[in-house]
Design a protein around this motif. Structure first.
Motif, PDB file in Angstrom:
ATOM      1  N   GLY A 850       4.499 -12.340  -3.782  1.00 55.41           N
ATOM      2  CA  GLY A 850       3.839 -11.165  -3.216  1.00 55.41           C
ATOM      3  C   GLY A 850       3.981 -11.097  -1.712  1.00 55.41           C
ATOM      4  O   GLY A 850       4.188 -10.015  -1.132  1.00 55.41           O
ATOM      5  N   SER A 851       3.914 -12.267  -1.055  1.00 57.72           N
ATOM      6  CA  SER A 851       4.030 -12.284   0.409  1.00 57.72           C
ATOM      7  C   SER A 851       5.437 -11.910   0.864  1.00 57.72           C
ATOM      8  O   SER A 851       5.629 -11.464   1.995  1.00 57.72           O
ATOM      9  CB  SER A 851       3.659 -13.670   0.946  1.00 57.72           C
ATOM     10  N   ARG A 854       5.716  -7.720  -0.282  1.00 56.92           N
ATOM     11  CA  ARG A 854       4.882  -6.773   0.464  1.00 56.92           C
ATOM     12  C   ARG A 854       5.602  -6.187   1.675  1.00 56.92           C
ATOM     13  O   ARG A 854       5.666  -4.963   1.849  1.00 56.92           O
ATOM     14  CB  ARG A 854       3.584  -7.455   0.883  1.00 56.92           C
ATOM     15  N   SER A 858       6.765  -2.350   2.178  1.00 53.15           N
ATOM     16  CA  SER A 858       6.295  -1.601   3.356  1.00 53.15           C
ATOM     17  C   SER A 858       7.462  -1.045   4.145  1.00 53.15           C
ATOM     18  O   SER A 858       7.449   0.117   4.580  1.00 53.15           O
ATOM     19  CB  SER A 858       5.458  -2.533   4.231  1.00 53.15           C
ATOM     20  N   ILE A 962       0.538  -5.798  -4.547  1.00 53.97           N
ATOM     21  CA  ILE A 962       1.421  -5.450  -3.418  1.00 53.97           C
ATOM     22  C   ILE A 962       1.379  -3.947  -3.171  1.00 53.97           C
ATOM     23  O   ILE A 962       2.085  -3.409  -2.358  1.00 53.97           O
ATOM     24  CB  ILE A 962       2.864  -5.921  -3.679  1.00 53.97           C
TER      25      ILE A 962
END
Length: 962
Positions: A850-851, A854, A858, A962
């Protein structure tokens, strides 16, 4: 704290209250008192150190260390400050800092015997042998006392023992030590036995056995008086090393005449005898046979010697010794092995063993004495032997149940010995089901009847008839293994509970681990930890969901191992002080053996994994948890090549025949089993550490990734560890295919087979491969990674399927009731634990994924806004991740519902009302019900702990969005 003597100066009087507070454990008051004193006397360094000790004991290690260093840099020479700093550094496990203290003190006060002595001991704590040698000689020059000189000599010996280069030891360290001692010998300065012992040790390690023999037999040998027959024992050892069998034989003869019950001398006598026979040794024409006197070099002489020993024993009116009678049997065994017809001259083993039983059958050691000679019988003599022994057992008339019972403890012990021998000869195993049930009934009758003889026993003492109870439990296990009848296990557990109620200190009752583990995860084990081997509890507690017990068990184990370093250092220092030089290498070897213990590595690895599974990302982030453990994924700190198996696999009593006992193949298989499992767990732990080390600076996507503490998280180390894990899994799969069965009272299988069966290992490997692919995606970006996104998406889908399969293997009733009987299915509980562990790892990996995703999402949205695109097509990898997050939520909900349904089912289950065939006495049913209640409450406890952990993990799912 060190006890304070009489008040020597005002400072001692001022410091005394602080010492008292620390000695009484009132650390806060000690700190306050130190602060008050320091306000008035700022230069009172000892008060500052005592405050640091108080801070250390209240968990403020950093403050304590800073305060201590303020004093240490001043290089104090007052005794109070030095002692206080020494205590503090020991508690901090920083013994190397003590050496710096006393190095400074010696520089300032070079003529102080006390400071030089403390410096030597400080070096001893950290194993600085070369500096010890120098410190010892410096001390001897100041105060020319023999002990200080030999401290230096022993330090040379320790350099030789610890040297990596054996040639260096033999050509430099040991010869130098030898010359140093020889100098003292020539000057006739040898004063103590310890100095002679050290000289002997040096010569022995140099292989100079002739010279060592001369020392022992010469004037110096007269100082060897602390141990009985010390000179003779050393001579015997040297004769063996020099293969001087004639002297060895003659000396063993002389020693046996003095002490005919010393078994080691019988073994030496027989060994030397047959060596001489094989060499066709003949005595010289003139003079003595050997330096030690007459030598026996024929079977006729040996037989005559044994018979003489027996005649001497028979002439006694009482207190016969067992040694001569057992030695006769040993000689028969050896003669038979060599096919010597002279064996018949010593008599028939059956008759001789019967006579031994008549003399010693009422002693508990009789069974172990005779058991080793049972192979002297032919199979058709087994029944005859047992019947013959029963004739020598005084029993009363049979009662209503047809069982004849003993009238006192001596008769009880004789009957128990015969019963144990009958099992060792396989007679109990040969019985059919009806015969075994009849035997159990008889054993129970003897057990309960024998309790009357132990009414006056203390709670800490064992009952005279305990072994009847234990043997009945073994027969129950035989029946269960043969018939699969679950009722046999329940009755066995009830019987063991009955045994515990009368003999709570009996370790054999306290921890019938294979049986109780089969039936249920954890009984009332907290008070049993000290009664049995820690690795047993460590092995089962975590795998069956008893996380609190597992945590406690690991803590007990690690506390023992961590104290080993400190404790053995103190033993070594005491050995130097009192001149027990020969013990120092033993202490070092013992410390190394514990440091390289397989169980130490297991407990440490499992403790860290347990902490991560229970706490990471629930109470603190994974990165912080890993950092607090000082875990370095790139370094493997387990000494694989020198791991020691320190388990005692014979601690549980067993009277099984040889073909049913533990053998070397079982032991080797068990060691390989445990080592493979440790390797899997260690690699898993290090890979979790790698995942925690991956960070994602938003401004520099392609820069090298580093953790907060600066450790590089390189893809190469992650890839290497994944390859190692995959290879180890392949080895583990091949290993489990061997399916070697251990004896029931034998090694405990590791968790390996069940873990592989549950699917957790492969699932964890799959999840831990994701970070590698995500790193590639992070580098490539979403626009130019269609194929890679498809690959990652498939991995997410595969992972969801694997987790679902794992959950399916957890479903089913933990206590399956069928035909009015209950059958525990503890493997379902193990599978549930492996599922939860895997979920923890998957969540950590998902959090990392997820990190990475994301910022990519974005960035994609920003591009769309700039280009004013209205397309709503989501990249495959983002859709797959969102679907995977949803499937995880569903899986956890299913698992929690399953756990809740099992708790309801178990709570409603009335085990005590189930059919227990063969149990009519209400008291017996009560004990069995107690065992059933423990099973039930244990399962409930496991479900409760697993459920609590799973709920915590479900709460962290929100962070995956996310």
């Amino acid at each position: 704290m060190a006890a304070r003597g009489h008040v020597q100066d005002p400072n001692d009087r001022r410091l005394r209250p602080i010492y008292d507070y620390l000695d009484n454990g009132n650390n806060k008051m000690a700190i306050q008192q130190a602060d008050k004193l320091l306000k008035k006397h700022k230069d009172l360094h000892c008060a500052k150190v005592l405050k640091a000790i108080g801070l250390q004991r209240t968990g403020k290690q950093d403050e304590a260390f800073t305060l201590a260093q303020e004093v240490a840099v001043l290089e104090p020479t007052d005794d109070n400050s030095l002692q206080a700093l020494t205590i503090l550094y020991r508690e901090m496990h920083r013994p190397e800092l003590v050496t710096k203290l006393y190095e400074a003190a010696v520089r300032k006060v070079p003529t102080s015997e006390e400071y030089h002595s403390h410096l030597f001991m400080a070096y001893a704590r950290v194993g600085e042998y070369k500096k010890m040698q120098q410190a010892g000689m410096a001390l001897y020059k100041i105060v020319p006392k023999n002990p200080y000189y030999f401290w230096s000599v022993m330090s040379l010996v320790m350099q030789a023992i610890s040297a990596q280069d054996e040639k260096l030891s033999q050509t430099m360290f040991l010869p130098l030590a030898e010359r140093m001692v020889e100098k003292m010998v020539k000057e006739e300065k040898i004063e103590a036995e310890a100095e002679v012992q050290l000289y002997f040790m040096i010569l022995e390690r140099l292989g100079k056995y002739v010279e060592a023999l001369e020392v022992v037999q010469g004037p110096l040998g007269e100082k060897l008086t602390s141990e009985l027959q010390s000179r003779e024992n050393k001579c015997m050892m040297l004769y063996r090393r020099l293969e001087r069998w004639a002297e060895c034989n003659a000396l063993s003869c002389k020693l046996l005449l003095k002490n005919p019950d010393d078994w080691q001398f019988y073994i030496l006598y027989f060994d030397s005898l047959f060596y001489l026979i094989d060499q066709s040794w003949a005595p010289p024409q003139e003079g003595a046979h050997s330096a030690e006197g007459e030598v026996h070099a024929s079977t006729a002489q040996a037989i005559s010697f044994m018979e003489d020993r027996i005649v001497t024993e028979e002439a006694k009116e009482s207190k016969h010794l067992r040694g001569p009678y057992l030695a006769r049997l040993e000689l028969i065994r050896r003669l038979r092995e060599r096919s010597c017809p002279e064996a018949q001259q010593l008599g028939e083993p059956l008759e001789l063993m019967f006579q031994f039983f008549v003399k010693f059958g009422d002693k508990p050691c009789c069974i172990t004495d005779l058991e080793i000679f049972l192979d002297l019988f032919t199979p058709d003599q087994h029944v005859q032997f047992i019947n013959r022994l029963m004739e020598a057992v005084p029993l009363g008339a049979p009662g209503e149940d047809g069982v004849a019972l003993p009238g006192d403890t001596r008769a009880l012990q004789r009957h128990l010995c015969v019963t144990q021998l009958s099992r060792s000869l396989g007679q109990q195993h040969a019985l059919n089901t009806e015969g075994k049930l009849g035997l159990i009934k008889e054993l129970k009758a003897h057990y309960r009847h024998g309790l009357q003889f132990g009414k006056s026993c203390l709670k800490t003492e064992l009952q005279f008839s305990d072994m009847y109870c234990l043997m009945a439990a073994h027969v129950y296990i035989d029946l269960w293994l043969e018939t699969g009848d679950q009722n046999m296990l329940w009755q066995c557990l009830g019987l063991l509970e009955e045994g515990l109620s009368h003999s709570s200190s009996n370790a054999q009752f306290n921890f019938p681990y294979p049986l109780y583990i089969y039936m249920f995860p954890i009984s009332s084990w907290r008070h049993l930890i000290l009664n049995f081997k820690e690795y047993l509890l460590t092995r089962y507690a975590e795998s069956l969901g008893q996380f609190a017990a597992a945590s406690q068990s690991c803590n007990f184990s690690l506390r023992f191992f961590h104290s080993n370093q400190k404790d053995t250092s103190e033993y070594i220092i005491q050995a130097y002080k009192y001149g027990a030089f020969e013990k120092i290498p033993e202490f070092i070897a013992f410390r190394n053996r514990l440091n390289h213990s397989l169980h130490f590595a297991q407990a440490r690895t499992e403790r860290m994994l347990l902490d991560l599974f229970l706490e990471a990302d629930t109470s603190s982030p994974l990165e912080e948890s890993v950092k607090s453990m000082s875990l370095c994924p790139e370094e493997d700190d387990i000494p694989w090549d020198s791991l020691r198996d320190n388990r005692d696999l014979t601690v549980l009593v067993s009277w099984n025949p040889k073909d049913r006992q533990l053998n070397e193949e079982h032991k080797q298989h068990s060691l390989e089993d445990d080592t493979l499992w440790l390797r899997l767990r260690s690699l898993t732990l290090r890979l979790i550490g790698c995942v925690s080390a991956l960070t994602h600076p938003p401004t520099s996507r392609n820069s090298e990734k580093t953790t907060e503490n600066g450790v590089a998280a390189k893809p190469s180390s992650l890839q290497s560890l994944l390859s190692q894990l995959e290879n180890t899994l392949n080895q583990a799969t091949q290993f489990t295919e061997k399916q070697l069965q251990y004896p029931f009272v034998g090694p405990v299988p590791s968790r390996l087979a069940q873990a592989l069966s549950s699917g957790c290992c492969q699932c964890q490997l799959s999840s831990l491969q994701l970070p590698l692919h995500l790193q590639e995606l992070e580098t490539a970006g979403l626009d130019e990674s269609t194929e890679l996104q498809t690959q990652i998406s498939n991995l997410f889908k595969s992972l969801a399927v694997q987790l679902q399969d794992m959950l399916e293997k957890c479903k089913g009733d933990l206590l399956e009731v069928k035909d009015d009987q209950s059958k525990p299915q503890q493997f379902l509980l193990e599978n549930l634990v492996y599922f939860v562990e895997t979920v923890c790892i998957v969540l950590w990996v998902s959090n990392y994924c997820g990190s990475v995703l994301r910022p990519l999402k974005s960035s994609l949205q920003k591009k769309k806004k700039k280009k004013k695109e209205v397309s709503t097509v989501t990249p495959p990898v983002l859709s797959a991740y969102q679907e995977f997050s949803s499937s995880l939520q569903s899986l956890l909900n299913q698992a929690l519902e399953h756990i809740k349904s099992q708790e309801i089912s178990l709570t409603a289950l009335k085990l005590g009302a189930l059919s227990l065939e063969g149990q009519t006495q209400s008291e017996v049913r009560t004990f069995t019900k107690t065992a059933m209640d423990k099973v039930q409450s244990s399962y409930l406890r496991s479900l409760q702990e697993i459920g609590e952990l799973l709920k915590k993990r479900a709460d962290t799912l929100k962070s995956l969005k996310i």
